[in-house]
Design a protein around this motif. Structure first.
Motif, PDB file in Angstrom:
ATOM      1  N   THR A   1     -36.550  93.508 -72.720  1.00 29.64           N
ATOM      2  CA  THR A   1     -35.504  93.036 -73.439  1.00 29.64           C
ATOM      3  C   THR A   1     -34.263  92.746 -72.885  1.00 29.64           C
ATOM      4  O   THR A   1     -33.950  93.598 -71.951  1.00 29.64           O
ATOM      5  CB  THR A   1     -34.934  94.460 -74.484  1.00 29.64           C
ATOM      6  OG1 THR A   1     -36.330  94.696 -75.032  1.00 29.64           O
ATOM      7  CG2 THR A   1     -34.215  93.819 -75.460  1.00 29.64           C
ATOM      8  N   LYS A   2     -33.868  91.630 -72.903  1.00 30.29           N
ATOM      9  CA  LYS A   2     -32.676  91.092 -72.259  1.00 30.29           C
ATOM     10  C   LYS A   2     -32.964  91.007 -70.709  1.00 30.29           C
ATOM     11  O   LYS A   2     -32.342  91.861 -69.740  1.00 30.29           O
ATOM     12  CB  LYS A   2     -31.308  92.031 -72.640  1.00 30.29           C
ATOM     13  CG  LYS A   2     -30.857  91.823 -73.870  1.00 30.29           C
ATOM     14  CD  LYS A   2     -29.705  92.689 -74.047  1.00 30.29           C
ATOM     15  CE  LYS A   2     -29.306  92.295 -75.617  1.00 30.29           C
ATOM     16  NZ  LYS A   2     -27.871  93.255 -75.920  1.00 30.29           N
ATOM     17  N   TYR A   3     -33.973  90.367 -70.331  1.00 29.43           N
ATOM     18  CA  TYR A   3     -34.239  90.141 -68.926  1.00 29.43           C
ATOM     19  C   TYR A   3     -33.523  89.048 -68.166  1.00 29.43           C
ATOM     20  O   TYR A   3     -33.416  87.839 -68.738  1.00 29.43           O
ATOM     21  CB  TYR A   3     -35.704  89.714 -68.797  1.00 29.43           C
ATOM     22  CG  TYR A   3     -36.440  89.763 -67.449  1.00 29.43           C
ATOM     23  CD1 TYR A   3     -37.152  90.797 -67.116  1.00 29.43           C
ATOM     24  CD2 TYR A   3     -36.144  88.541 -66.446  1.00 29.43           C
ATOM     25  CE1 TYR A   3     -37.655  90.573 -65.686  1.00 29.43           C
ATOM     26  CE2 TYR A   3     -36.791  88.504 -65.109  1.00 29.43           C
ATOM     27  CZ  TYR A   3     -37.507  89.657 -64.776  1.00 29.43           C
ATOM     28  OH  TYR A   3     -37.972  89.636 -63.647  1.00 29.43           O
ATOM     29  N   GLY A   4     -32.695  89.394 -67.303  1.00 34.13           N
ATOM     30  CA  GLY A   4     -31.982  88.418 -66.571  1.00 34.13           C
ATOM     31  C   GLY A   4     -30.763  87.689 -67.298  1.00 34.13           C
ATOM     32  O   GLY A   4     -30.435  86.531 -66.944  1.00 34.13           O
ATOM     33  N   GLU A   5     -30.245  88.563 -68.174  1.00 35.93           N
ATOM     34  CA  GLU A   5     -29.096  87.925 -69.153  1.00 35.93           C
ATOM     35  C   GLU A   5     -27.979  87.375 -68.601  1.00 35.93           C
ATOM     36  O   GLU A   5     -27.531  88.282 -67.688  1.00 35.93           O
ATOM     37  CB  GLU A   5     -28.839  89.002 -70.200  1.00 35.93           C
ATOM     38  CG  GLU A   5     -27.880  88.277 -71.242  1.00 35.93           C
ATOM     39  CD  GLU A   5     -27.574  89.268 -72.457  1.00 35.93           C
ATOM     40  OE1 GLU A   5     -27.182  88.859 -73.520  1.00 35.93           O
ATOM     41  OE2 GLU A   5     -27.894  90.360 -72.306  1.00 35.93           O
ATOM     42  N   THR A   6     -27.524  86.253 -68.709  1.00 26.23           N
ATOM     43  CA  THR A   6     -26.140  85.788 -67.853  1.00 26.23           C
ATOM     44  C   THR A   6     -26.308  86.242 -66.421  1.00 26.23           C
ATOM     45  O   THR A   6     -25.101  86.444 -65.921  1.00 26.23           O
ATOM     46  CB  THR A   6     -24.917  86.690 -68.666  1.00 26.23           C
ATOM     47  OG1 THR A   6     -24.954  87.966 -68.391  1.00 26.23           O
ATOM     48  CG2 THR A   6     -25.045  86.092 -70.213  1.00 26.23           C
TER      49      THR A   6
ATOM     50  N   ASP B   1     -31.578  84.501 -70.807  1.00 29.63           N
ATOM     51  CA  ASP B   1     -30.603  83.771 -71.963  1.00 29.63           C
ATOM     52  C   ASP B   1     -29.204  83.549 -71.025  1.00 29.63           C
ATOM     53  O   ASP B   1     -28.762  84.815 -70.577  1.00 29.63           O
ATOM     54  CB  ASP B   1     -30.511  84.452 -73.026  1.00 29.63           C
ATOM     55  CG  ASP B   1     -31.711  84.336 -74.102  1.00 29.63           C
ATOM     56  OD1 ASP B   1     -32.816  83.633 -73.675  1.00 29.63           O
ATOM     57  OD2 ASP B   1     -31.777  84.999 -74.905  1.00 29.63           O
ATOM     58  N   GLY B   2     -28.622  82.823 -71.094  1.00 27.33           N
ATOM     59  CA  GLY B   2     -27.159  82.424 -70.572  1.00 27.33           C
ATOM     60  C   GLY B   2     -27.162  82.455 -69.216  1.00 27.33           C
ATOM     61  O   GLY B   2     -26.219  82.677 -68.592  1.00 27.33           O
ATOM     62  N   GLY B   3     -28.482  82.311 -68.323  1.00 26.50           N
ATOM     63  CA  GLY B   3     -28.312  82.319 -67.125  1.00 26.50           C
ATOM     64  C   GLY B   3     -27.682  80.987 -66.280  1.00 26.50           C
ATOM     65  O   GLY B   3     -27.409  79.965 -66.998  1.00 26.50           O
ATOM     66  N   ASN B   4     -27.451  81.183 -65.063  1.00 25.08           N
ATOM     67  CA  ASN B   4     -26.978  79.957 -64.533  1.00 25.08           C
ATOM     68  C   ASN B   4     -27.681  79.721 -63.260  1.00 25.08           C
ATOM     69  O   ASN B   4     -27.435  80.538 -62.273  1.00 25.08           O
ATOM     70  CB  ASN B   4     -25.351  80.105 -63.948  1.00 25.08           C
ATOM     71  CG  ASN B   4     -24.771  78.887 -63.318  1.00 25.08           C
ATOM     72  OD1 ASN B   4     -24.931  77.878 -63.793  1.00 25.08           O
ATOM     73  ND2 ASN B   4     -23.973  79.463 -62.590  1.00 25.08           N
TER      74      ASN B   4
END
Length: 625
Positions: free
Chosen positions: A271-276, A303-306
């Protein structure tokens, strides 16, 4: 003498006077109780109960009587009184110790290590909870070579591990391998770290019921690499979860070389892996390969990654059935590269669901090179997803034998012939040693999902603790509706087990189990075979242990079976080494098609009979032969 002891003494005197039971030194016996023994102990009470409820020609097995509570007559009465007034929790520690229950301290009372001035290396370590381990460390390394290895019940927790460290390395070489019921918890792992590395070489390998939780893993880390070489390989059932993985990380590479390879019914959740995350580089080289019915769930992946790179090289390759879900994958990301080289090249069609795949991705690359199968892709960016090869034409015949099924665990009735050479499975009892509670206590203890909080309180289990999960799981299984044709009951006292067995079979019953564990996991030769009740199809009551603080059995009636006793011989000397009890289920029509017996033997429900040995400390009740 206190009031309770005085009352007990008066009761004993009155009963002794009226029943003509002699004190120490006399030679008379009552059943199997010598006159020198206290007739008010739980064991003495059990023997009397057996005599009154089971026909006299049925032998009293020593293995069954040995499970009686070790409580003294005074303690038995004292704890029963506390249970009846709902204050037993105030004497939790005394109760666990005196009754020989399965209890362990939760984190609040656990061993705590705040800081380490020097590098620490644990060659062998188990059964501890660390509240602050390696926090604020500068460089150096901590290593665990064998953590909970080979333990029966491996329950550990790390709260705040390597938090805010810099250039610090952590290594777990063998973590909870070859264990039964592994329950591991990392609350915050490497949060806010800079540089350094964390490595798990073997995590829960060959474990039964491996349950691992990483609540916050490498969040806000800078340039720290994390590696899992083999994670839950060949695991059997269990759950693995990563709640927040590399959130707000910066340039932190993470790699899973082998995740869940060869595992059986292991549920995994990210859950929420590598978020932002910024500049993350995560790869799964082999995920769920050759697994049996894996359940994988990714919610909020990248999600939201750069500028991040995510890759699955082999995802669920050669697995059997299974359920996969990707919800919100690389959503609203910027310049991310997400790549599946080989997805779901499975033997049997499973269930796959991708929802919100690559939505809002700007300037990135989202691709599948080989997609083996698939039920649905919902709401994905149609312009940014590239499929080099897509196939939804997978054979549903698949493989019928999966290597996770231990050789010899299930076999056909034809094997029970004198002279047959066969593999014996691991029949050793893997549960912690416990005893029954006296009925006077267990009848006053809560045991239902509606009272789960009160059960936790009685046994000192905090909410979300390992023990709370163990208790909830056992209660849930006991409350599960009976299968077609099944009558079931969970029993926590020997008297309750006798009542259930006699209610199904009548008072003319005998209880049997395999004599010992010699020959376990080895080749044996079948010696003389005896079919119980003339070898005819009969009824039986089988009782299997459940993991719980006190000795709890799941007992159920089995209406169409044949039961056998067989001498087990050493294959070289042909000398008798054991006396086994086996049960053959003639009607398997209500069994699941994915039952391990069919994976091991082939075929399916209702088409074959299935036999198995009665393992150590399990038992079967039958009519007197």
């Amino acid at each position: 003498m206190n009031n309770i002891e005085a009352t007990l003494f008066l009761c004993f005197f009155c009963i002794f006077s009226s029943s003509h039971v002699h004190f120490a030194g006399a030679k008379q016996t009552a059943g199997n109780i010598t006159a020198s023994e206290n007739p008010f102990t739980p064991k003495a009470s059990l023997i009397r109960y057996w005599n009154n409820h089971i026909n006299g020609d049925s032998p009293k097995p020593s293995f069954f009587l040995s499970k009686a509570s070790p409580l003294t007559a005074v303690d038995s009465t004292r704890f029963a009184s506390l249970a009846s007034t709902h204050v037993l929790h105030t004497r939790h520690s005394d109760f666990c110790s005196a009754a020989k229950l399965f209890c362990f301290p939760e984190l609040a009372n656990a061993h705590s290590i705040d800081k380490h001035g020097d590098d620490v290396s644990f060659a062998a370590y188990s059964g501890k909870n660390f509240t602050n381990y390696g926090s604020d460390r500068l460089s150096g390394a901590d290593s665990f070579k064998n953590y909970s290895g080979g333990d029966n019940i491996a329950v550990d927790s790390f709260r705040r591990y390597s938090r805010n460290s810099a250039g610090h390395d952590d290594g777990f070489t063998n973590y909870a391998g070859e264990v039964n019921v592994a329950d591991q918890s990392f609350t915050t792992y490497a949060t806010g770290t800079t540089g350094g590395s964390g490595e798990f070489t073997n995590y829960n390998t060959n474990a039964n019921e491996p349950n691992g939780r990483f609540t916050s893993y490498s969040d806000k880390a800078n340039g720290r690499s994390q590696t899992f070489t083999t994670y839950s390989d060949n695991g059997n059932t269990g759950d693995q979860s990563f709640t927040s993985y590399s959130k707000n990380g910066n340039g932190a590479p993470n790699e899973f070389s082998g995740y869940g390879t060869g595992s059986n019914v292991v549920n995994t959740g990210f859950t929420k892996y590598g978020e932002t995350a910024n500049g993350a580089n995560d790869s799964f080289t082999s995920y769920g390969e050759n697994g049996n019915v894996p359940v994988n769930d990714f919610k909020g992946y990248g999600d939201g990654g750069n500028g991040a790179v995510y890759g699955f090289k082999n995802y669920r390759d050669q697995s059997n059935i299974g359920v996969d879900s990707f919800s919100s994958y690389a959503k609203n990301s910027n310049n991310e590269k997400v790549n599946f080289v080989n997805y779901g090249k499975s033997f049997n069609l499973g269930s796959d669901n991708f929802t919100g795949y690559g939505q809002g991705n700007v300037g990135g690359n989202v691709s599948f090179k080989t997609y083996g199968q698939g039920q649905s892709f919902k709401v994905y960016t149609k312009d940014g997803v590239v499929f080099a090869h897509y196939s939804n034409n997978v054979s549903s015949s698949g493989k019928t034998v999966n290597k996770w099924v231990e050789e010899g665990k299930f076999f056909r009735e034809s094997m029970l012939k004198e002279g047959t050479l066969m593999q014996m499975p691991d029949i050793k009892d893997k549960m912690p040693k416990r005893t029954f509670l006296p009925r006077s206590i267990v009848s006053n203890l809560p045991f239902s999902s509606s009272e789960i909080g009160e059960i936790w309180r009685v046994f000192g289990a905090g909410e979300n603790s390992s023990m709370a999960g163990i208790i909830s799981s056992a209660v849930s299984e006991c409350e599960r509706p009976a299968s077609k044709g099944e009558t079931k009951r969970c029993v926590g006292s020997a008297e309750d087990m006798i009542d259930f067995a006699t209610s199904v079979l009548g008072r003319g019953v005998v209880v049997r189990t395999t004599e010992n564990v010699v020959g376990s996991k080895k080749k044996i030769v079948i010696g003389k075979v005896n079919g119980i009740n003339g070898g005819n199809v009969t009824r039986a009551v089988s009782c299997h242990q459940s993991l719980y603080p006190y000795l709890l059995y799941y007992c159920h009636s089995v209406p169409r079976v044949r039961v056998y006793e067989a001498d087990l011989l050493d294959p070289k000397s042909l000398e008798k080494i054991n006396h086994g009890v086996a049960i053959c289920h003639i009607d398997t029509s209500a069994w699941s098609p994915s039952h391990g017996a069919f994976l091991a033997l082939g075929s399916g429900p209702g088409r074959i009979e299935v036999c198995h040995w009665i393992f150590e400390n399990d038992m079967t009740w039958n009519f007197v032969d």
